[in-house]
Design an enzyme around this catalytic site. Structure first.
Site, PDB file in Angstrom:
ATOM      1  N   TYR A 132       8.591  29.160  30.287  1.00  0.00           N
ATOM      2  CA  TYR A 132       9.253  30.323  30.893  1.00  0.00           C
ATOM      3  C   TYR A 132      10.480  29.926  31.720  1.00  0.00           C
ATOM      4  CZ  TYR A 132       4.625  32.510  30.037  1.00  0.00           C
ATOM      5  OH  TYR A 132       3.451  32.961  29.483  1.00  0.00           O
ATOM      6  N   LYS A 178      -1.351  19.474  26.908  1.00  0.00           N
ATOM      7  CA  LYS A 178      -1.528  19.314  25.461  1.00  0.00           C
ATOM      8  C   LYS A 178      -0.632  18.135  25.082  1.00  0.00           C
ATOM      9  CE  LYS A 178      -3.165  20.823  21.498  1.00  0.00           C
ATOM     10  NZ  LYS A 178      -4.545  21.133  21.131  1.00  0.00           N
ATOM     11  N   ASP A 211      -6.574  23.960  25.107  1.00  0.00           N
ATOM     12  CA  ASP A 211      -7.442  24.744  24.224  1.00  0.00           C
ATOM     13  C   ASP A 211      -8.911  24.476  24.544  1.00  0.00           C
ATOM     14  OD1 ASP A 211      -6.930  22.183  23.348  1.00  0.00           O
ATOM     15  OD2 ASP A 211      -6.667  22.688  21.238  1.00  0.00           O
ATOM     16  N   ASP A 235      -0.625  30.662  33.155  1.00  0.00           N
ATOM     17  CA  ASP A 235      -0.561  32.120  33.006  1.00  0.00           C
ATOM     18  C   ASP A 235      -1.769  32.605  32.210  1.00  0.00           C
ATOM     19  OD1 ASP A 235       0.422  34.689  33.065  1.00  0.00           O
ATOM     20  OD2 ASP A 235       1.830  34.397  31.421  1.00  0.00           O
ATOM     21  N   ASP A 239      -5.651  34.392  33.602  1.00  0.00           N
ATOM     22  CA  ASP A 239      -6.208  35.655  33.107  1.00  0.00           C
ATOM     23  C   ASP A 239      -7.616  35.451  32.543  1.00  0.00           C
ATOM     24  OD1 ASP A 239      -3.844  36.907  33.808  1.00  0.00           O
ATOM     25  OD2 ASP A 239      -3.705  38.057  31.955  1.00  0.00           O
TER      26      ASP A 239
HETATM   27 MG    MG Z   1       0.020  36.949  33.279  1.00  0.00          MG
END
Ligand code: MG
Ligand code: NAI
Length: 343
Positions: A132, A178, A211, A235, A239
Site C-alpha cells: 500500500y 512470505k 498463509d 490488514d 480482520d
Molecule cells: Mg482493513
C-alpha cells in the site's frame, strides 16, 4: 484539580458521529464515577460530509487541531463514496500525523461467540509502506504494477512497538512474512525485526509464513500473542483476528507514531444503518480506552474496559450485531452505569 485533556474528535460520516458521541459520554462520566480526568472535546470535520460541505475531505484546520490536541478520536469516513481524484483522507491523516503503526487488539469477550475458541491477540502492522505504499503504475495497456516498499527504518520502529507491547502482555511476538516469494523485501523486514528482537531477550520470538499463520490463527488462536506484520498482511490478519473475537462491533484500534496518535473503531461508516441510532458503540468506547492508556490514564482505561465487559456479561442491553435489540444510547447508558458499580 483533575487533569483536563484536549481531545480532537473527528466524527466523520454515517455512524461515525453516533459512536463518537457515545464514547464522549463515557469519557465525560469518568470524573464522577472513578475520579478520572476531565476532557475538553473539539469536533472537526473530515470525510465525505466535509467534502460535500466545504470541498475538502481533510481540511487543514482539522489537521492542525489534531496535531495540537492531547489525543485524537476518529469515528469513520465513507471513503468509498468520495469522488475519484479526491485524496484519501485516512491516508492523509496517517501521513500528516506521522503515524507508522496500527495496533489492533482482539480478545474474546464474555458471552460473545468465538468461532474458533478463545483469542487474545494484538496485531501490530506497519501502515505507511508495503504493497500500500501508493507507488503504482500502468505497465502497458494490459498490465499494472504496485511496488512493495519495505524499509529498515519503518520495519524497525514498528517492530519496537510490537516488542514493547509483548512485554506488557504474554511475552510473545510472531513476525509474519512470505520470504520464499518476497526474497528481498521480506528478508529485509525479518532482518530488521530480528535486530529488534535481540534487544528483548525476555520476549519469545517466532516467524511464520502469512498463509500458514492465517490457518493457525483459526485452528489454534490461543497460540498467538502479538502478531507483527507488514502493511497488507497485517490488514488481512487483523480482520481475521477481529472476526475470531466476535466481529466489527467490538473491534478497536489505534495508529501510533513518535509524536502523534489517533484512535478509531475498525469498522467503517456503515451507511446501511446510519441515522438509525442502532450502531454498536462498544468498538469506539474500547478505542477511547486505548486512547486513555496512551495518555497514561491506566486506571480509567481499565475502568472503561471493565464496564464494557460487565455489560457483555450481563447479556443485555446489546445492539443488533450482537443479537440484541437495544439502541446505541441504551448500551452507552449501561456502560456508564457499570462504571459506577465496579465488579
Ligand atoms: Mg482493513
Ligand atoms: P462497515 O464497517 O462500515 O460495515 C460493514 C457491516 O458491518 C455493515 O453491515 C454495517 O452495518 C456493520 N457494522 C459496522 N459497524 C457497526 C457497528 N458499530 N454496529 C453494528 N453494525 C456495524 O464497512 P463497509 O460497509 O465496507 O464500508 C462503509 C464505508 O466505510 C466505506 O466507504 C468504507 O470505505 C468506509 N470505511 C472506513 C473506515 C474508516 O474510517 N477507518 C474503515 C472501514 C471502512
Amino acid at each position: 484539580m483533575a487533569t483536563t485533556y484536549s481531545i480532537c474528535v473527528i466524527p466523520g460520516d454515517g455512524i461515525g458521529p453516533e459512536v463518537t458521541g457515545c464514547a464522549q459520554r463515557v469519557l465525560d462520566a469518568l470524573q464522577d464515577s472513578v475520579g478520572g480526568p476531565a476532557f475538553a472535546f473539539e469536533q472537526h470535520p473530515a470525510g465525505l460530509t466535509a467534502y460535500n460541505d466545504i470541498g475538502q475531505a481533510l481540511p487543514a484546520a482539522t489537521l492542525d487541531a489534531a496535531k495540537s490536541a492531547d489525543a485524537v478520536l476518529v469515528g469513520a469516513m465513507d471513503v468509498a463514496a468520495l469522488p475519484p481524484g479526491v485524496p484519501e483522507p485516512l491516508t492523509g491523516l496517517r501521513t500528516q500525523l506521522e503515524v507508522h503503526a496500527s495496533v489492533r487488539p482482539s480478545r474474546t469477550m464474555p458471552g460473545v461467540p468465538a468461532p474458533s475458541g478463545d483469542i487474545d491477540t494484538l496485531v501490530v502492522r506497519e501502515v505507511t509502506e508495503g504493497v500500500y505504499s501508493g507507488i503504482e503504475y500502468q505497465a502497458g495497456p494490459d498490465a499494472a504494477c504496485a511496488v512493495r516498499l519495505v524499509t529498515r527504518q519503518a520495519s524497525t520502529r514498528t517492530a519496537r512497538i510490537a516488542f514493547q507491547h509483548a512485554i506488557e502482555r504474554r511475552g510473545k511476538v510472531t513476525a509474519v512474512h512470505k520470504v520464499g516469494a518476497l526474497k528481498l523485501t521480506d528478508s529485509l523486514f525479518l532482518e530488521a525485526v530480528e535486530h529488534v528482537a535481540r534487544g528483548f531477550p525476555q520476549v519469545e520470538y517466532e516467524t511464520r509464513n502469512v498463509d500458514a499463520c492465517a490457518l493457525e490463527m483459526i485452528r489454534a488462536p490461543e497460540d498467538f500473542d502479538v502478531i507483527l506484520a507488514t502493511n497488507t498482511f497485517g490488514d488481512i490478519l487483523s480482520d481475521v483476528a477481529a472476526g475470531l473475537a466476535g466481529g466489527l462491533g467490538l473491534a478497536a484500534s489505534g495508529c501510533v507514531g513518535e509524536r502523534w496518535a489517533y484512535f478509531e473503531p475498525v469498522h467503517g461508516s456503515a451507511p446501511d444503518i446510519a441515522g438509525k441510532g442502532i450502531a454498536n458503540p462498544m468498538a469506539t468506547v474500547l478505542s477511547a480506552a486505548m486512547m486513555l492508556r496512551h495518555l497514561g490514564e491506566r486506571a480509567s482505561a481499565d475502568a472503561v474496559e471493565a464496564a464494557v465487559t460487565a455489560v457483555l456479561v450481563a447479556g443485555s442491553p446489546r445492539t443488533g450485531d450482537l443479537g440484541g435489540s437495544a439502541d446505541s444510547q441504551e448500551v452507552t447508558d449501561a456502560i456508564i452505569q457499570a462504571l459506577s458499580t465496579p465488579v
